[in-house]
Structure formats: structure tokens, C-alpha cells
Design a protein around this motif. Structure first.
Motif, PDB file in Angstrom:
ATOM      1  N   VAL A   1       9.606  33.581 -14.318  1.00 50.92           N
ATOM      2  CA  VAL A   1       8.189  33.808 -14.608  1.00 50.92           C
ATOM      3  C   VAL A   1       7.979  35.296 -14.863  1.00 50.92           C
ATOM      4  N   TYR A   2       7.397  35.593 -16.000  1.00 53.99           N
ATOM      5  CA  TYR A   2       7.013  36.961 -16.343  1.00 53.99           C
ATOM      6  C   TYR A   2       5.497  37.037 -16.096  1.00 53.99           C
ATOM      7  N   PRO A   3       5.066  37.832 -15.102  1.00 52.04           N
ATOM      8  CA  PRO A   3       3.643  37.856 -14.728  1.00 52.04           C
ATOM      9  C   PRO A   3       2.698  38.068 -15.912  1.00 52.04           C
ATOM     10  N   GLY A   4       1.679  37.225 -15.951  1.00 54.18           N
ATOM     11  CA  GLY A   4       0.657  37.319 -16.985  1.00 54.18           C
ATOM     12  C   GLY A   4       1.039  36.698 -18.314  1.00 54.18           C
TER      13      GLY A   4
ATOM     14  N   VAL B   1      14.208  42.893 -21.035  1.00 58.35           N
ATOM     15  CA  VAL B   1      13.799  43.534 -19.795  1.00 58.35           C
ATOM     16  C   VAL B   1      15.031  44.159 -19.160  1.00 58.35           C
ATOM     17  N   PRO B   2      15.011  45.482 -18.931  1.00 67.80           N
ATOM     18  CA  PRO B   2      16.153  46.118 -18.283  1.00 67.80           C
ATOM     19  C   PRO B   2      16.366  45.530 -16.881  1.00 67.80           C
ATOM     20  N   LEU B   3      17.612  45.249 -16.537  1.00 69.47           N
ATOM     21  CA  LEU B   3      17.914  44.685 -15.225  1.00 69.47           C
ATOM     22  C   LEU B   3      17.412  45.594 -14.109  1.00 69.47           C
ATOM     23  N   ASP B   4      17.397  46.902 -14.338  1.00 69.13           N
ATOM     24  CA  ASP B   4      16.929  47.856 -13.329  1.00 69.13           C
ATOM     25  C   ASP B   4      15.427  47.747 -13.076  1.00 69.13           C
ATOM     26  N   ASN B   5      14.671  47.139 -14.005  1.00 66.78           N
ATOM     27  CA  ASN B   5      13.206  47.080 -13.895  1.00 66.78           C
ATOM     28  C   ASN B   5      12.669  45.719 -13.488  1.00 66.78           C
ATOM     29  N   LEU B   6      13.522  44.787 -13.113  1.00 60.64           N
ATOM     30  CA  LEU B   6      13.055  43.428 -12.816  1.00 60.64           C
ATOM     31  C   LEU B   6      11.975  43.407 -11.742  1.00 60.64           C
ATOM     32  N   SER B   7      12.186  44.119 -10.638  1.00 60.45           N
ATOM     33  CA  SER B   7      11.209  44.065  -9.549  1.00 60.45           C
ATOM     34  C   SER B   7       9.919  44.791  -9.915  1.00 60.45           C
TER      35      SER B   7
ATOM     36  N   VAL C   1       8.633  45.051 -12.883  1.00 60.98           N
ATOM     37  CA  VAL C   1       7.922  44.200 -13.845  1.00 60.98           C
ATOM     38  C   VAL C   1       7.344  42.980 -13.128  1.00 60.98           C
ATOM     39  N   GLY C   2       8.013  42.530 -12.074  1.00 60.63           N
ATOM     40  CA  GLY C   2       7.523  41.387 -11.302  1.00 60.63           C
ATOM     41  C   GLY C   2       8.143  40.067 -11.699  1.00 60.63           C
TER      42      GLY C   2
ATOM     43  N   SER D   1       0.360  40.652 -10.599  1.00 64.29           N
ATOM     44  CA  SER D   1       1.246  40.392  -9.455  1.00 64.29           C
ATOM     45  C   SER D   1       2.117  39.163  -9.714  1.00 64.29           C
ATOM     46  N   GLY D   2       1.600  38.227 -10.508  1.00 62.36           N
ATOM     47  CA  GLY D   2       2.348  37.012 -10.815  1.00 62.36           C
ATOM     48  C   GLY D   2       2.344  35.984  -9.698  1.00 62.36           C
ATOM     49  N   ASP D   3       1.634  36.262  -8.601  1.00 65.23           N
ATOM     50  CA  ASP D   3       1.586  35.350  -7.457  1.00 65.23           C
ATOM     51  C   ASP D   3       0.716  34.141  -7.808  1.00 65.23           C
TER      52      ASP D   3
END
Length: 179
Positions: A9-12, A47-53, A55-56, A104-106
Motif C-alpha cells: 500500500v502506497y499511502p494516499g 521508490v528507493p529502498l532507503d525511503n520505504l518507511s 514514504v509509508g 499516514s496510510g493507516d
């Protein structure tokens, strides 16, 4: 980390599939990216693997968490989930808080927005921005619910809307004849 063909899931934006993991040189550094292909729109992003968290990006919700979403929808909205009173808070103020929840994607937070706007639609005609946000939250919820529950998107939308069938509107409460 996710594997190839995992649904995330990519938030939004909704549910996407990990198509491949690619390497690119960015500013002289070798960077690894997930290539995400969205399932319900013609869009592919890296999406860069380093930015996963940051980005959400997250895994699909569990079935238990989906049940929490439906429980949240069944709780009548007396106040806006952002803590504002529907009558006294401006749309701009609520919208800023709603957009933060979307980012947040929650799924439970998104369901609160959906519930708030559904409640508000029973009280008054929604503005253009409110209607668009209602449609967006319904689409995000239905997309993930349909993936997790393995049902069609229309079925998921019907399940969401069924949560509000028994909620009498303010207009119905005040116009009911008294004996």
C-alpha cells in the motif's frame, strides 16, 4: 523488505504490486528501487529502498485489522475524528488534518475520515472538496478491503456503505412526527 509480486500500500494512492527491483546510479551512488505498479490505475513509480518507511509503504492489512475498520465505521460520529466540532470548525482546518491522516496510510484513520464525511453528508450537502475526499477515502478503503478479503471492489464498496444504512440522518430525527 518486500519480495517480487508482493502487494503493498502506497499511502494516499492505493495498492500496488512490486514489479521488480532495479539499480540506478543517482548522483554517483548506486541506489536500489522498488518498481511499483498500481493495480487500479495506470501508474508506475520507483521508490528507493532507503525511503520505504519515510514514504509509508506498508504491507496489506490483515483480516483482523479490516474488522477493526468496520468496527470504527459502526461507531456513530458525534464529533469530527480530528477532534473538531463539525459545526464550528472550518473545512480548511479539518482538511489539513484529514490530509495528514491520508498520508499516514493507516486504514483505521482513513475509515474515520470516511465515517466523518458520511455523517456530515447526513447533516448537510457536502462541499466539492468534501465530496472528493469522501470518494477518495471510499476508493482507498474498498481497494484494500477487496484485496484482503478477496472480494470484488463493488462488493467491498457495498460492505462499506452498509455500515451506514441504519444511521438515521439529523433531518429524519427532527422531522419525525411526535405522538
Amino acid at each position: 523488505m518486500f519480495a517480487l509480486n508482493d502487494k503493498v500500500v502506497y499511502p494516499g494512492h492505493g495498492v500496488a504490486r512490486v514489479n521488480r527491483i532495479i539499480e540506478r546510479t543517482v548522483c554517483g551512488n548506486l541506489t536500489h528501487f522498488y518498481e511499483l505498479k498500481f493495480l487500479n490505475k495506470e501508474m508506475i513509480i520507483l521508490v528507493p529502498l532507503d525511503n520505504l518507511s519515510s514514504v509509508g509503504i506498508r504491507s496489506l492489512s490483515s483480516r483482523d485489522y479490516i474488522q477493526d475498520v468496520f468496527k470504527t465505521l459502526m461507531i456513530p460520529a458525534k464529533k469530527c475524528s480530528t477532534g473538531c466540532d463539525f459545526n464550528t470548525s472550518s473545512w480548511n482546518k479539518r482538511n489539513k488534518k484529514y490530509q495528514s491522516c491520508l498520508r499516514s496510510g493507516d486504514l483505521v484513520e482513513i475509515s474515520k475520515i470516511y465515517r466523518d464525511l458520511h455523517y456530515l453528508s447526513q447533516e448537510k450537502e457536502l462541499s466539492f472538496g468534501e465530496r472528493n475526499l469522501l470518494v477518495q477515502t471510499e476508493a482507498l478503503l474498498a481497494e484494500e478491503i477487496s484485496m484482503v478479503e478477496e472480494v470484488g471492489k463493488d462488493n467491498a464498496v457495498n460492505q462499506l456503505r452498509a455500515c451506514f444504512v441504519h444511521v438515521p440522518s439529523h433531518k429524519e430525527k427532527t422531522s419525525a412526527p411526535t405522538l
